[in-house]
Scaffold this motif. Structure first.
Motif, PDB file in Angstrom:
ATOM      1  N   THR A 198       0.837  -1.241  -0.011  1.00 52.04           N
ATOM      2  CA  THR A 198       0.109  -0.043   0.078  1.00 52.04           C
ATOM      3  C   THR A 198       0.909   1.426  -0.096  1.00 52.04           C
ATOM      4  N   TYR A 213       3.918   1.624  -1.102  1.00 50.87           N
ATOM      5  CA  TYR A 213       4.652   1.809  -2.331  1.00 50.87           C
ATOM      6  C   TYR A 213       3.665   2.118  -3.541  1.00 50.87           C
ATOM      7  N   SER A 214       2.452   1.426  -3.592  1.00 48.77           N
ATOM      8  CA  SER A 214       1.592   1.746  -4.609  1.00 48.77           C
ATOM      9  C   SER A 214       1.073   3.101  -4.354  1.00 48.77           C
ATOM     10  N   LEU A 215       0.976   3.595  -3.252  1.00 52.82           N
ATOM     11  CA  LEU A 215       0.400   4.975  -3.155  1.00 52.82           C
ATOM     12  C   LEU A 215       1.426   6.045  -3.577  1.00 52.82           C
ATOM     13  N   THR A 220       3.700   5.556  -5.840  1.00 52.90           N
ATOM     14  CA  THR A 220       4.244   5.630  -7.130  1.00 52.90           C
ATOM     15  C   THR A 220       3.029   5.449  -7.998  1.00 52.90           C
ATOM     16  N   ALA A 221       1.683   5.371  -7.657  1.00 49.69           N
ATOM     17  CA  ALA A 221       0.492   5.108  -8.441  1.00 49.69           C
ATOM     18  C   ALA A 221       0.732   4.142  -9.532  1.00 49.69           C
ATOM     19  N   THR A 222       0.962   2.804  -8.885  1.00 47.67           N
ATOM     20  CA  THR A 222       1.192   1.609  -9.715  1.00 47.67           C
ATOM     21  C   THR A 222      -0.055   1.304 -10.664  1.00 47.67           C
ATOM     22  N   ARG A 223       0.200   0.477 -11.520  1.00 42.06           N
ATOM     23  CA  ARG A 223      -0.942   0.252 -12.589  1.00 42.06           C
ATOM     24  C   ARG A 223      -1.199  -1.395 -12.221  1.00 42.06           C
ATOM     25  N   THR A 261      -4.065  -5.675  -7.632  1.00 43.69           N
ATOM     26  CA  THR A 261      -3.781  -6.203  -6.195  1.00 43.69           C
ATOM     27  C   THR A 261      -4.947  -6.811  -5.785  1.00 43.69           C
TER      28      THR A 261
END
Length: 150
Positions: free
Chosen positions: A105, A107-109, A111-114, A117
């Protein structure tokens, strides 16, 4: 598909300090001779997820006693980014357990991952013994397999 677990257990240590005649591999692997690896292999096998899967730990180093801190989690974030850069065809991440879910969470917040999840329980016995945990992990593996079939 990336299966993101928490941190390596004692079987990933390169020495024989875990005792009891154990044979640590020195590697993070679903093929290790330990109950967590066996459980994850079972769930993946049942879902026919036999290829196109990578296993990694949110905290990729062994922590004696398993006392993971927020500092450990922050220190691991750039390493997770390096791993993802090496997986250009990655479609989904399965963070398994609370630590992996927190790190993912963060990391994805940041870096705005694509990636899709699919969070679920950690495959260790203490987690899988919780009501509904085994069914949830099995369902998550089946959903993961369906994503890869697209």
């Amino acid at each position: 598909m990336l299966f993101l677990l928490e941190s390596p257990g004692p079987m990933a240590r390169p020495d024989d300090t875990v005792g009891h005649g154990s044979n640590p591999s020195g590697l993070i692997s679903v093929d290790n001779d330990d109950p967590t690896a066996e459980a994850l292999w079972h769930f993946r096998s049942q879902a026919r997820l036999l290829t196109d899967c990578v296993h990694w730990n949110a905290i990729p180093w062994y922590i004696p006693g398993g006392k993971i801190t927020s500092a450990d989690e922050r220190q691991a974030l750039p390493l997770l980014g390096e791993l993802l850069a090496m997986l250009p065809r990655l479609e989904a991440v399965v963070p398994m357990g609370r630590v992996a879910q927190r790190v993912w969470t963060r990391y994805s917040l940041a870096t705005a991952t694509r990636y899709v999840t699919l969070p679920t329980w950690h495959p260790a016995a203490r987690s899988l013994n919780q009501p509904g945990a085994r069914d949830h992990v099995a369902m998550t593996c089946k959903r993961s397999a369906a994503l890869l079939a697209i």
